[in-house]
Scaffold this motif. Structure first.
Motif, PDB file in Angstrom:
ATOM      1  N   ASP A  76       0.829  -1.213   0.000  1.00  0.00           N
ATOM      2  CA  ASP A  76       0.000   0.000   0.000  1.00  0.00           C
ATOM      3  C   ASP A  76       0.864   1.263   0.000  1.00  0.00           C
ATOM      4  N   SER A  77       1.954   1.215  -0.765  1.00  0.00           N
ATOM      5  CA  SER A  77       2.898   2.318  -0.799  1.00  0.00           C
ATOM      6  C   SER A  77       2.483   3.386  -1.803  1.00  0.00           C
ATOM      7  N   ARG A  78       2.885   4.612  -1.504  1.00  0.00           N
ATOM      8  CA  ARG A  78       2.666   5.722  -2.434  1.00  0.00           C
ATOM      9  C   ARG A  78       3.950   6.063  -3.192  1.00  0.00           C
ATOM     10  N   ILE A  79       4.954   5.208  -3.100  1.00  0.00           N
ATOM     11  CA  ILE A  79       6.245   5.437  -3.756  1.00  0.00           C
ATOM     12  C   ILE A  79       6.059   5.605  -5.264  1.00  0.00           C
ATOM     13  N   THR A  80       6.870   6.442  -5.867  1.00  0.00           N
ATOM     14  CA  THR A  80       6.888   6.577  -7.320  1.00  0.00           C
ATOM     15  C   THR A  80       8.040   5.731  -7.843  1.00  0.00           C
ATOM     16  N   LEU A  81       7.720   4.724  -8.635  1.00  0.00           N
ATOM     17  CA  LEU A  81       8.734   3.860  -9.239  1.00  0.00           C
ATOM     18  C   LEU A  81       9.111   4.471 -10.580  1.00  0.00           C
ATOM     19  N   ILE A  82      10.356   4.880 -10.717  1.00  0.00           N
ATOM     20  CA  ILE A  82      10.793   5.553 -11.939  1.00  0.00           C
ATOM     21  C   ILE A  82      11.597   4.572 -12.779  1.00  0.00           C
ATOM     22  N   PHE A  83      10.888   3.832 -13.623  1.00  0.00           N
ATOM     23  CA  PHE A  83      11.538   2.854 -14.503  1.00  0.00           C
ATOM     24  C   PHE A  83      12.243   3.582 -15.640  1.00  0.00           C
ATOM     25  N   GLY A  84      13.474   3.137 -15.932  1.00  0.00           N
ATOM     26  CA  GLY A  84      14.252   3.750 -17.002  1.00  0.00           C
ATOM     27  C   GLY A  84      15.124   4.895 -16.530  1.00  0.00           C
ATOM     28  N   ALA A  85      15.052   5.230 -15.249  1.00  0.00           N
ATOM     29  CA  ALA A  85      15.890   6.318 -14.730  1.00  0.00           C
ATOM     30  C   ALA A  85      17.352   5.893 -14.640  1.00  0.00           C
ATOM     31  N   LEU A  86      17.583   4.607 -14.522  1.00  0.00           N
ATOM     32  CA  LEU A  86      18.945   4.078 -14.462  1.00  0.00           C
ATOM     33  C   LEU A  86      19.184   3.184 -15.674  1.00  0.00           C
TER      34      LEU A  86
END
Length: 159
Positions: A76-86
């Motif tokens: 139930d996280s509000r984290i933003t997963l930034i795919f492609g940032a690395l």
């Protein structure tokens, strides 16, 4: 990687920078890994060979993206997963999947053979979060038959 992602989700870190997440990896739950080891410890004395390598995993790979999205959803996280940032690392392993047929022939089966959901037992038992349920990537381990005490005594006897 699994621990880093789950901890970031559970701790509600604002964002997590990731590779594109297309790597296919075989994740296994700790309960399934322990069950495999225990089964082999029970069966090792009856092996015909002195040792045997076994691949441990589920046999069902999932992408890193699927794993991270599942961890986010189940915590139930509000984290933003930034795919492609690395970028992918040099020589990035793009696919790893265990061949579990040998373990299955001995009667072992993964009870949690999908990463698309994380077991919630840790929450019911009041533990810190889903990270306790994930063992990590699949791998290979060796089960060795322990020689009997009589055989050991014969080999170590001084003439």
């Amino acid at each position: 990687f699994p621990t880093q992602v789950v901890r970031a989700c559970v701790r509600q870190v604002p964002e997590l920078k990731l590779s594109p997440g297309e790597q296919l990896l075989d994740y296994i739950y700790i309960d399934d890994a322990v069950a495999a080891y225990l089964m082999l410890l029970r069966k090792a004395p009856f092996q015909s060979e002195p040792w045997q390598d076994y691949s441990l995993g589920t046999g069902l790979p999932a992408t890193i993206r699927e794993f991270a999205e599942t961890a986010k959803r189940e915590s139930d996280s509000r984290i933003t997963l930034i795919f492609g940032a690395l970028p992918y690392r040099p020589r990035e392993m793009m696919r790893s999947c265990a061949d579990v047929r040998m373990l299955e022939s001995l009667g072992w089966r993964s009870r949690n053979a999908t990463i698309r959901r994380l077991p919630r037992a840790s929450r019911r038992e009041g533990l810190p979060g889903p990270e306790v349920a994930v063992a990590g990537f699949a791998g290979t381990f060796t089960a060795a038959r322990t020689p009997s005490r009589a055989a050991h005594d014969r080999r170590s006897a001084v003439p």
